[in-house]
Scaffold this motif. Structure first.
Motif, PDB file in Angstrom:
ATOM      1  N   MET A  45      -9.588 -26.531   8.979  1.00 27.50           N
ATOM      2  CA  MET A  45      -9.982 -28.125   8.536  1.00 27.50           C
ATOM      3  C   MET A  45     -11.309 -28.041   7.765  1.00 27.50           C
ATOM      4  O   MET A  45     -11.822 -28.906   7.211  1.00 27.50           O
ATOM      5  CB  MET A  45     -10.148 -28.992   9.725  1.00 27.50           C
ATOM      6  CG  MET A  45      -8.881 -29.156  10.644  1.00 27.50           C
ATOM      7  SD  MET A  45      -7.919 -29.989   9.511  1.00 27.50           S
ATOM      8  CE  MET A  45      -8.293 -31.591   9.502  1.00 27.50           C
ATOM      9  N   HIS A  46     -12.382 -27.031   8.073  1.00 26.11           N
ATOM     10  CA  HIS A  46     -13.648 -26.834   7.445  1.00 26.11           C
ATOM     11  C   HIS A  46     -13.630 -26.249   6.193  1.00 26.11           C
ATOM     12  O   HIS A  46     -14.418 -26.145   5.330  1.00 26.11           O
ATOM     13  CB  HIS A  46     -14.572 -26.105   8.447  1.00 26.11           C
ATOM     14  CG  HIS A  46     -14.073 -24.785   8.831  1.00 26.11           C
ATOM     15  ND1 HIS A  46     -13.130 -24.465   9.652  1.00 26.11           N
ATOM     16  CD2 HIS A  46     -14.225 -23.382   8.225  1.00 26.11           C
ATOM     17  CE1 HIS A  46     -12.839 -23.216   9.843  1.00 26.11           C
ATOM     18  NE2 HIS A  46     -13.690 -22.475   8.963  1.00 26.11           N
ATOM     19  N   SER A  47     -12.380 -25.733   5.710  1.00 27.87           N
ATOM     20  CA  SER A  47     -12.418 -25.423   4.284  1.00 27.87           C
ATOM     21  C   SER A  47     -13.461 -24.151   4.134  1.00 27.87           C
ATOM     22  O   SER A  47     -13.596 -23.307   4.810  1.00 27.87           O
ATOM     23  CB  SER A  47     -12.414 -26.528   3.096  1.00 27.87           C
ATOM     24  OG  SER A  47     -12.168 -25.988   2.036  1.00 27.87           O
ATOM     25  N   PHE A  48     -14.246 -24.328   2.948  1.00 24.16           N
ATOM     26  CA  PHE A  48     -15.246 -23.316   2.738  1.00 24.16           C
ATOM     27  C   PHE A  48     -16.560 -23.737   3.454  1.00 24.16           C
ATOM     28  O   PHE A  48     -17.556 -22.720   3.536  1.00 24.16           O
ATOM     29  CB  PHE A  48     -15.595 -23.451   1.094  1.00 24.16           C
ATOM     30  CG  PHE A  48     -14.417 -23.187  -0.032  1.00 24.16           C
ATOM     31  CD1 PHE A  48     -14.001 -21.948  -0.095  1.00 24.16           C
ATOM     32  CD2 PHE A  48     -13.888 -24.067  -0.577  1.00 24.16           C
ATOM     33  CE1 PHE A  48     -13.131 -21.659  -0.967  1.00 24.16           C
ATOM     34  CE2 PHE A  48     -12.812 -24.017  -1.405  1.00 24.16           C
ATOM     35  CZ  PHE A  48     -12.470 -22.523  -1.588  1.00 24.16           C
ATOM     36  N   ILE A  49     -16.539 -24.447   4.396  1.00 28.34           N
ATOM     37  CA  ILE A  49     -17.878 -24.602   4.911  1.00 28.34           C
ATOM     38  C   ILE A  49     -17.810 -23.965   6.172  1.00 28.34           C
ATOM     39  O   ILE A  49     -16.818 -23.728   6.924  1.00 28.34           O
ATOM     40  CB  ILE A  49     -17.819 -26.370   5.667  1.00 28.34           C
ATOM     41  CG1 ILE A  49     -17.599 -27.258   4.370  1.00 28.34           C
ATOM     42  CG2 ILE A  49     -19.326 -26.857   6.220  1.00 28.34           C
ATOM     43  CD1 ILE A  49     -18.908 -27.273   3.302  1.00 28.34           C
ATOM     44  N   PRO A  50     -18.842 -23.276   6.714  1.00 25.07           N
ATOM     45  CA  PRO A  50     -19.173 -22.496   7.830  1.00 25.07           C
ATOM     46  C   PRO A  50     -18.789 -23.259   8.994  1.00 25.07           C
ATOM     47  O   PRO A  50     -19.415 -24.662   9.013  1.00 25.07           O
ATOM     48  CB  PRO A  50     -20.485 -21.889   7.959  1.00 25.07           C
ATOM     49  CG  PRO A  50     -20.895 -21.977   6.438  1.00 25.07           C
ATOM     50  CD  PRO A  50     -20.316 -23.246   5.725  1.00 25.07           C
ATOM     51  N   ALA A  82     -23.701 -22.252  -0.152  1.00 25.98           N
ATOM     52  CA  ALA A  82     -24.981 -22.595  -0.026  1.00 25.98           C
ATOM     53  C   ALA A  82     -25.292 -22.561   1.564  1.00 25.98           C
ATOM     54  O   ALA A  82     -26.436 -22.127   1.978  1.00 25.98           O
ATOM     55  CB  ALA A  82     -25.469 -23.982  -0.414  1.00 25.98           C
ATOM     56  N   MET A  83     -24.344 -23.311   2.388  1.00 22.49           N
ATOM     57  CA  MET A  83     -24.680 -23.112   4.014  1.00 22.49           C
ATOM     58  C   MET A  83     -24.360 -21.759   4.266  1.00 22.49           C
ATOM     59  O   MET A  83     -24.958 -21.419   5.301  1.00 22.49           O
ATOM     60  CB  MET A  83     -23.665 -24.092   4.392  1.00 22.49           C
ATOM     61  CG  MET A  83     -24.221 -25.586   4.312  1.00 22.49           C
ATOM     62  SD  MET A  83     -23.197 -26.818   5.105  1.00 22.49           S
ATOM     63  CE  MET A  83     -24.556 -27.949   5.514  1.00 22.49           C
ATOM     64  N   GLU A  84     -23.624 -20.866   3.855  1.00 22.18           N
ATOM     65  CA  GLU A  84     -23.585 -19.354   4.329  1.00 22.18           C
ATOM     66  C   GLU A  84     -25.026 -18.746   4.244  1.00 22.18           C
ATOM     67  O   GLU A  84     -25.404 -17.932   4.836  1.00 22.18           O
ATOM     68  CB  GLU A  84     -22.839 -18.836   3.564  1.00 22.18           C
ATOM     69  CG  GLU A  84     -21.263 -19.108   4.083  1.00 22.18           C
ATOM     70  CD  GLU A  84     -20.252 -18.352   2.881  1.00 22.18           C
ATOM     71  OE1 GLU A  84     -20.731 -17.455   2.325  1.00 22.18           O
ATOM     72  OE2 GLU A  84     -18.964 -18.499   3.070  1.00 22.18           O
ATOM     73  N   LYS A  85     -25.714 -19.243   3.149  1.00 23.10           N
ATOM     74  CA  LYS A  85     -26.918 -18.677   2.791  1.00 23.10           C
ATOM     75  C   LYS A  85     -28.328 -19.287   3.454  1.00 23.10           C
ATOM     76  O   LYS A  85     -29.274 -18.662   3.513  1.00 23.10           O
ATOM     77  CB  LYS A  85     -27.253 -18.752   1.035  1.00 23.10           C
ATOM     78  CG  LYS A  85     -26.283 -18.031   0.496  1.00 23.10           C
ATOM     79  CD  LYS A  85     -26.582 -18.277  -1.140  1.00 23.10           C
ATOM     80  CE  LYS A  85     -25.358 -17.681  -2.083  1.00 23.10           C
ATOM     81  NZ  LYS A  85     -25.835 -17.955  -3.363  1.00 23.10           N
ATOM     82  N   SER A 115     -24.991 -22.381  -6.211  1.00 26.38           N
ATOM     83  CA  SER A 115     -25.211 -22.610  -4.679  1.00 26.38           C
ATOM     84  C   SER A 115     -26.829 -22.118  -4.181  1.00 26.38           C
ATOM     85  O   SER A 115     -27.098 -22.670  -3.151  1.00 26.38           O
ATOM     86  CB  SER A 115     -24.061 -21.548  -3.781  1.00 26.38           C
ATOM     87  OG  SER A 115     -24.383 -20.313  -4.370  1.00 26.38           O
ATOM     88  N   ASN A 116     -27.502 -21.317  -5.004  1.00 24.40           N
ATOM     89  CA  ASN A 116     -28.590 -20.964  -4.712  1.00 24.40           C
ATOM     90  C   ASN A 116     -29.700 -22.142  -4.903  1.00 24.40           C
ATOM     91  O   ASN A 116     -30.395 -22.406  -4.142  1.00 24.40           O
ATOM     92  CB  ASN A 116     -29.227 -19.750  -5.517  1.00 24.40           C
ATOM     93  CG  ASN A 116     -28.751 -18.379  -5.222  1.00 24.40           C
ATOM     94  OD1 ASN A 116     -28.380 -18.218  -4.167  1.00 24.40           O
ATOM     95  ND2 ASN A 116     -28.757 -17.376  -6.135  1.00 24.40           N
TER      96      ASN A 116
END
Length: 269
Positions: free
Chosen positions: A1-6, A60-63, A248-249
């Protein structure tokens, strides 16, 4: 459900007790991605704007430093896309409907105790809707900080990777969007069907433009037969990877800035 979002950054995975107990809620950054389901030529799927927004935000949220509290709401897939509705498959909300959705989502976030909301819009046909809704939310709730941002407005290197003509005239489903889709969802790109089509040129003596400071109101079929406004044939995954990394940066920086931002007040005394 979260797709690419952590998953640890995905707002709907929280419980109500998680939210109730969350410290410093007024500075937690809540991000609402807003996309569109609309035609993007014969080579790209309808989901482009929504996919790019979530793809960029997820990266971006991964970083993002774990010490910065930021959460993504579920993507709002539908947007105001009536400029594309002559092409089959486009789904559009009216300005009034989209505004109402943004207002009611914002009010729900405010009621939960949050005071910072980012409207991360990835569709070029609706920045003004985001801006007006953001202003209305802030007018209604004086301490609610709402940031109507366009995904592609953060610092990034994309134009350095495009031809001068594409950088100037590519507006929809061209090199940049096709390249980043080759990075995000390569299996959904039909590169063999990619075309190059630019809008009719304005007179050199005219101050008017299709986009910019003095624009003409248009719908896509006025300026494109294929639905592409740009050159998709030059797209590559290598460019897309670099674009995704760069954009994303930029979003890491803007989320950090919003977390650090404090509301200013002019002294009325």
């Amino acid at each position: 459900m979260h797709s690419f979002i952590p998953p640890e950054r995905f707002f709907p995975y929280l419980t109500w007790t998680d939210i109730q107990a969350m410290p410093d809620k007024e500075n937690v950054v809540i991000i609402q991605p807003v996309g569109a389901i609309e035609q993007h030529g014969p080579h790209l799927p309808l989901i482009v704007d929504a996919a790019i927004g979530v793809g960029v935000l997820g990266k971006a949220m991964e970083k993002l430093d774990a010490s910065i509290p930021a959460y993504a709401l579920p993507n709002l897939y539908y947007g105001k896309s009536n400029e594309h509705w002559h092409f089959p498959g486009t789904i559009t909300l009216s300005t009034a409907t989209l505004t109402a959705i943004i207002m009611e989502v914002g009010e729900s976030i405010y009621r939960a105790g949050f005071r910072k909301l980012v409207l991360m819009n990835s569709h070029g046909g609706q920045p003004q809707v985001m801006q007006m809704a953001a202003r209305d939310l802030h007018v209604k709730y004086d301490d609610f900080l709402v940031f109507p941002l366009f995904t592609w407005r953060v610092p990034h290197i994309t134009k350095d990777l495009l031809t001068p003509k594409e950088a100037a005239l590519g507006m929809h489903a061209g090199d940049a969007e096709t390249s980043i889709m080759l990075s995000i969802l390569p299996e959904q790109v039909k590169l063999e069907k990619a075309v190059a089509e630019y809008p009719p040129e304005q007179s050199e003596s005219s101050l008017l433009s299709w986009e910019g400071k003095l624009p003409v109101a248009w719908v896509t079929r006025d300026i494109s037969k294929s639905g592409v406004i740009g050159d998709a044939t030059t797209a590559t995954k290598e460019k897309g990877d670099r674009i995704l990394e760069s954009v994303s940066n930029g979003w890491v920086q803007v989320i950090q800035d919003i977390y650090a931002y404090r509301q200013s007040k002019v002294d009325e005394g």
